[in-house]
Every structure is written in structure tokens, then in C-alpha cells.
Design an enzyme around this catalytic site. Structure first.
Site, PDB file in Angstrom:
ATOM      1  N   LYS A 162      37.502  36.390  59.904  1.00 20.65           N
ATOM      2  CA  LYS A 162      36.062  36.244  60.172  1.00 20.65           C
ATOM      3  C   LYS A 162      35.768  34.852  60.747  1.00 20.65           C
ATOM      4  O   LYS A 162      35.934  33.847  60.066  1.00 20.65           O
ATOM      5  CB  LYS A 162      35.278  36.467  58.876  1.00 20.65           C
ATOM      6  CG  LYS A 162      33.771  36.193  58.994  1.00 20.65           C
ATOM      7  CD  LYS A 162      33.033  36.482  57.668  1.00 20.65           C
ATOM      8  CE  LYS A 162      31.573  36.043  57.707  1.00 20.65           C
ATOM      9  NZ  LYS A 162      30.861  36.256  56.441  1.00 20.65           N
ATOM     10  N   ASP A 177      26.419  30.840  59.564  1.00 19.88           N
ATOM     11  CA  ASP A 177      25.733  32.002  59.004  1.00 19.88           C
ATOM     12  C   ASP A 177      24.405  31.578  58.377  1.00 19.88           C
ATOM     13  O   ASP A 177      24.349  31.179  57.215  1.00 19.88           O
ATOM     14  CB  ASP A 177      26.633  32.674  57.954  1.00 19.88           C
ATOM     15  CG  ASP A 177      25.987  33.933  57.376  1.00 19.88           C
ATOM     16  OD1 ASP A 177      24.947  34.381  57.922  1.00 19.88           O
ATOM     17  OD2 ASP A 177      26.527  34.468  56.388  1.00 19.88           O
ATOM     18  N   LYS A 222      18.828  32.994  54.880  1.00 18.50           N
ATOM     19  CA  LYS A 222      19.290  32.401  53.625  1.00 18.50           C
ATOM     20  C   LYS A 222      18.323  31.309  53.180  1.00 18.50           C
ATOM     21  O   LYS A 222      17.663  30.696  54.016  1.00 18.50           O
ATOM     22  CB  LYS A 222      20.668  31.753  53.836  1.00 18.50           C
ATOM     23  CG  LYS A 222      21.817  32.717  53.947  1.00 18.50           C
ATOM     24  CD  LYS A 222      23.132  31.971  54.053  1.00 18.50           C
ATOM     25  CE  LYS A 222      24.301  32.920  54.222  1.00 18.50           C
ATOM     26  NZ  LYS A 222      24.535  33.809  53.073  1.00 18.50           N
ATOM     27  N   ASP A 241      31.722  29.366  57.310  1.00 20.65           N
ATOM     28  CA  ASP A 241      31.876  30.823  57.292  1.00 20.65           C
ATOM     29  C   ASP A 241      32.901  31.307  58.324  1.00 20.65           C
ATOM     30  O   ASP A 241      33.071  32.508  58.511  1.00 20.65           O
ATOM     31  CB  ASP A 241      30.500  31.477  57.532  1.00 20.65           C
ATOM     32  CG  ASP A 241      30.354  32.817  56.846  1.00 20.65           C
ATOM     33  OD1 ASP A 241      31.167  33.110  55.940  1.00 20.65           O
ATOM     34  OD2 ASP A 241      29.448  33.582  57.211  1.00 20.65           O
ATOM     35  N   ARG A 278      31.056  41.872  57.552  1.00 23.07           N
ATOM     36  CA  ARG A 278      31.658  43.207  57.626  1.00 23.07           C
ATOM     37  C   ARG A 278      31.408  43.856  58.982  1.00 23.07           C
ATOM     38  O   ARG A 278      32.202  44.672  59.448  1.00 23.07           O
ATOM     39  CB  ARG A 278      31.137  44.068  56.462  1.00 23.07           C
ATOM     40  CG  ARG A 278      29.647  44.285  56.465  1.00 23.07           C
ATOM     41  CD  ARG A 278      29.119  44.726  55.103  1.00 23.07           C
ATOM     42  NE  ARG A 278      29.019  43.609  54.164  1.00 23.07           N
ATOM     43  CZ  ARG A 278      28.621  43.722  52.904  1.00 23.07           C
ATOM     44  NH1 ARG A 278      28.272  44.899  52.422  1.00 23.07           N
ATOM     45  NH2 ARG A 278      28.579  42.665  52.126  1.00 23.07           N
TER      46      ARG A 278
END
Ligand code: BES
Ligand code: ZN
Ligand code: ZN
Length: 498
Positions: free
Chosen positions: A265, A270, A277, A288, A352
Site C-alpha cells: 500500500k 491519507d 480524519k 500510510d 483496501r
């Protein structure tokens, strides 16, 4: 720079000479220098220093001793059974002490007389020294000479078992060098280390090590129908990249050598997207991309080591996850590579989505025999395992065994969590084939269950490094900040592949 030396340590005249001792060996041992040995004996008798793990005895030889070396360091190895980790930690302690005292040139006397494989010992010592000496100072201005941090410029390993120590040293340099590079990538701020940087460095590696390199840009992703990575990147001004590297141990078409696919990843920042967030701690989300960094660093080491029994293909889907005006919205439906549709419930569950495209594309294009993906995927794995073990989720017991063993050997332990239909069921959507979020509890498992939908029957393992990629277990050779986790684990897996 770590080098082998045949020089007699008794005559060494650098900044620091280092000996290692086992705890409570009354003879106060493992030293080839009578003068130093006598001092160690006295200190043992005084009881100040017993050789406990991590314990150090640092002293400065007096003029009458006629020693030219500036400092003498004795490092405790403890009394537990000797394992590679004992020497990695000792290496970290040595490097830390040298940097603190500003010793620049040191010699370490390899304790080769201990009942332990000397190649493994030298390799672990080298790893600990290199990883323990790691500092990231690229963005620091230090004008005051007194504030200048210590810097190790030369480390000599001295021993009589020349071939074994040299072999271990070379192996350790490669793995630790890759680990340090993974830390560098992670430490680099997100306004510097962008998806384009992943691509640039992928190309550089390919050139150096003769890998096949392919970088998919936005228009390629559109043509191929990669709705996952495209969707996640929509809210960002930085164009996404999918970086692919192929190392072949032999002619892939003619030989029966198995192919391992690594997917990492590479989320360079992010923010969470529209499901933004909270701002506290958000700066840490520059990390990330640690899965992608680990995979790129592993490829560097693969290029050096050139394993004979395994082809390795690496895929790094790289993008930011930002809440720009075109960003993906909760309720949107995306179409992944291969045609599966996904309803977006939470745009912060983006890892994902980019991994799904990477996995599906990797399988279709490269028909790997095994897959391992690595990602800072869920906060839930941190709740479950803390910062001490990487989460392992897999559809294959053999891969599980191999990764558990590699984790123990490399000092990057993993812990297996389950998968199963009861988890996968939580990903059913009313409007699409899947949704990107399960129930609140068991989040690390439902995230992996999502990925599982994209790997079919291929033996696959997922490593969730959200808890270990930074703030990893405090150890002498792991500084604060990114740990480079996954690099040694995956390299150990590759090197001991069964
Ligand atoms: N990158 C994060 C996961 C993460 C969290 C890594 C903390 C390291 C430390 C991931 O993309 C994410 O945001 N996950 C969410 C998923 C949730 C929305 C289902 C999480 O874990 O909170
Ligand atoms: Zn997220
Ligand atoms: Zn993320």
C-alpha cells in the site's frame, strides 16, 4: 560503512573498541585483550556490571595503560538463549552509544567463540549496527557545532573466522540497507514523497538491477478499468501511479521457478477523503505508504541478493486520499479491475480499494503462485495487537507457517488472525457486489476479508502493519518514527523459501 578487518584489536587506535560479554560468566570472558580483561574482571567483582542484556560498561583507558584507543565499550548479551535478536540488539546498543559519545571510528570484536552460528551472528550484529545508527536529518539545520549529532563513519568487525563473518556482514548490509531506505521513504514528508516519487525510484531500481518496470499512469488505469485507485485519487491533485517491478530468477516461460507477488500500500497521504480524519495525529498519515516502501526496499535487496529459487513481482499502487472537490463520496459505487462493484461506505477505508486493483491486476497479468500484500490497513489491528506484532491473515496454512517462522527469525514477529464466511458476510451491499466497510468490531479481519474477495484461490497472505510501521516495540536498533518493518520479514521469507 561496515567492513571486515584482520587488525589485532589490542592495537586498535580508533575512537572506540567494543567487546561483548555474556551475563554472569564469572571468568569475565570473550576478550582478547589482557589489560581490558583485567578491568572487566574488576568491574564484575565490584558488581556494577554483570553483562545484562543492553547493559554497557564505557570507560576511558588511562595514560599508563599505553592504549591508543579513546574509549572502551563492553556490551552485555544477557543470559537468555542466544538468538539472532541478541546480536541485533547488541549492535543497536553499540551504535547508539557510539553516536551519543560522538565516536566516529569503532571496532567491534565479534564474539565468535560463543556457541552460535557465526554467519548469523555477524549478520545480526551488522543489522543492529546499521539500523541502530540510523538517523533522519534531511530537513534539519544545525549550525551550533556543539549540537552536531554524532555520526559513525567507519565500523570494523574483527574476527578470525574471516569467511563466515564476511558472509554475514554482506547479508546484513543488504537487509539493513534496505530497511534504512524504507525508513527514509517513510520519513520523507508527503509533499516530497509523492506517488510520482514511487514511480521514479521504481524506474531507478529497475535500471540498476535489470528488472522489468512498468508504471501505470492515470490514463492506463482508466483504460484498464481500475476504479479503486482512480476513485481514491479523485480528491487529490497528485496523479496516482501503479508501479510494477519484475525480478526473474530464470526465464519465466521456460523454467518452473515459482513466482511470488508482493503488493504494498503506497498511500502517500491519507486524510481520509470526504470521511475526513480528525486533525489530531493526522500528520502521521504520511506513513500510510510504509507497505509500499517496504516492497520497494525489498526489491532493492532482491536486486542485490538475486535469489535463484523464486521470481518476485512487486506492485505498489500509489496515491493520496484527499477530500478535494472531485473526491469519492460515501454512497458512490466504483468498478474495480476485473469488474467487481463496490459501494463506498467510508472513504477512509481506502487502502483496501487500491490494493484490490493491485491484487486483481497482478493475478491476471502475472499469474503468481503466491501473494503477500503489506499495508498500514486498519486502526483495528493496533487495538488488537498493539505495536508489537504485525497482523497476519491468510488463506493458506503453509504460507502462514513460513511467515510466522520468518517473523521470529527476523525480529519482526507476526500473529495470525482468522478469516471466514462470518466476516465476509458483513461486506454484503444492497446495491453492489460488496461494500468497503464491515461492522465496527473485528475491523482488521473484515478489511482482510475484503481483499480476499480479489485473490480467488491463489495462496495469499495479508500483513497489516498499521501498529508496527512506526512506534514499533522499543529496541536499541529501532528509533522513534518509522521502523522499516516488513523489509527483514519479507527478505527472510524469500531467502528461506520452501
Ligand atoms: N491508514 C488507515 C489505517 C491506520 C490507522 C494506519 C491508524 C495506521 C494507524 C486506513 O486507511 C484507515 O483509515 N482505516 C480506517 C478504516 C475504517 C474507516 C473502517 C480505520 O482503521 O480507522
Ligand atoms: Zn484511511
Ligand atoms: Zn490508509
Amino acid at each position: 560503512m561496515i567492513k571486515f578487518s584482520k587488525q589485532n584489536p589490542v592495537q586498535y587506535a580508533g575512537d572506540m573498541i567494543v567487546y561483548c560479554v555474556r551475563q554472569n560468566e564469572k571468568k569475565a570472558p570473550i576478550c582478547v585483550d589482557d589489560i581490558i580483561q583485567k578491568t572487566i574482571n574488576r568491574v564484575f567483582e565490584a558488581g556494577d556490571f554483570v553483562g545484562r542484556e543492553g547493559q554497557v560498561l564505557l570507560y576511558y583507558p588511562d595514560v599508563d595503560s599505553k592504549k591508543n584507543v579513546k574509549r572502551i565499550l563492553v556490551v552485555g548479551l544477557g543470559q537468555d538463549e542466544l538468538v539472532a535478536e541478541t546480536f541485533r540488539k547488541a549492535g543497536g546498543t553499540i551504535a547508539g552509544t557510539a553516536i551519543k559519545t560522538k565516536a566516529q571510528k569503532i571496532m567491534v570484536v565479534v564474539p565468535e567463540i560463543l556457541d552460535f552460528d557465526v554467519v548469523v551472528m555477524a549478520e545480526a550484529l551488522t543489522e543492529g549496527l546499521r539500523l541502530g545508527a540510523y538517523r533522519f536529518l534531511d530537513y534539519k539545520t544545525i549550525d551550533d557545532p556543539d549540537e552536531q549529532p554524532g555520526k559513525l563513519v567507519e565500523i570494523l568487525l574483527t574476527a578470525s573466522k574471516y569467511a563466515a563473518v564476511k558472509k554475514g556482514l554482506q547479508g546484513g548490509e543488504v537487509t539493513a540497507g534496505a530497511g534504512c531506505w524504507a525508513r527514509d521513504m517513510a520519513n520523507s514528508p508527503a509533499n516530497y514523497w509523492t506517488p510520482a516519487h514511487f514511480a521514479q525510484h521504481g524506474r531507478k531500481l529497475a535500471k540498476k538491477y535489470d528488472f522489468v518496470c512498468k508504471v501505470l499512469a492515470k490514463n492506463d488505469m482508466k483504460r484498464l478499468g481500475m476504479g479503486g485507485i482512480l476513485g481514491v485519487s479523485q480528491g487529490s491533485a497528485a496523479p496516482p501511479k501503479m508501479v510494477i517491478l519484475e525480478y526473474s530468477a530464470g526465464n519465466r516461460k521456460k523454467t518452473k521457478i515459482p513466482t511470488l507477488l508482493l503488493v504494498g500500500k503506497g498511500l502517500t497521504f491519507d486524510a481520509g477523503g470526504i470521511s475526513l480524519k480528525p486533525s489530531a495525529g493526522m500528520h502521521e498519515m504520511k506513513y500510510d505508504m510504509c507497505g509500499g516502501a517496504a516492497v520497494l526496499a525489498v526489491m532493492q535487496a532482491v536486486g542485490e541478493l538475486r535469489p535463484k529459487n523464486l521470481n518476485v513481482t512487486a506492485i505498489i499502487p500509489a496515491t493520496e486520499n484527499m477530500p478535494g472537490p472531485a473526491a469519492l463520496k460515501p454512497g458512490d459505487v466504483i468498478i474495480h479491475y476485473g469488474g467487481k462493484t463496490v459501494e463506498i461506505i467510508d472513504t477512509d477505508a481506502e487502502g483496501r480499494l487500491i490494493l484490490a486493483d493491485g491484487l486483481a491486476y497482478g493475478i491476471k497479468q502475472y499469474t503468481p503462485d503466491y501473494i503477500v500484500d503489506i499495508a498500514t490497513l486498519t486502526g483495528a489491528v493496533v487495538v488488537g495487537l498493539g505495536h508489537h506484532r504485525t497482523g497476519l491473515l491468510t488463506n493458506n496454512d503453509d504460507l502462514s507457517q513460513q511467515l510466522l517462522a520468518a517473523g521470529d527469525k527476523s525480529g519482526e514477529p507476526v500473529w495470525r488472525l482468522p478469516l471466514g464466511p462470518e466476516y465476509t458476510k458483513q461486506l454484503k451491499s444492497q446495491v453492489a457486489d460488496l461494500k468497503n466497510l464491515g461492522k465496527r468490531n473485528g475491523g482488521a479481519i473484515t478489511a482482510a476479508a475484503f481483499l480476499q474477495e480479489f485473490v480467488g484461490d491463489t495462496p495469499w497472505a495479508h500483513l497489516d502493519i498499521a501498529g508496527t510501521a512506526w512506534d514499533f516495540t522499543e529496541k536499541s536498533y529501532i528509533p522513534k518514527g518509522p521502523s522499516g518493518v516488513g523489509v527483514r520479514l519479507l527478505l527472510e521469507l524469500i531467502r528461506s523459501w520452501k
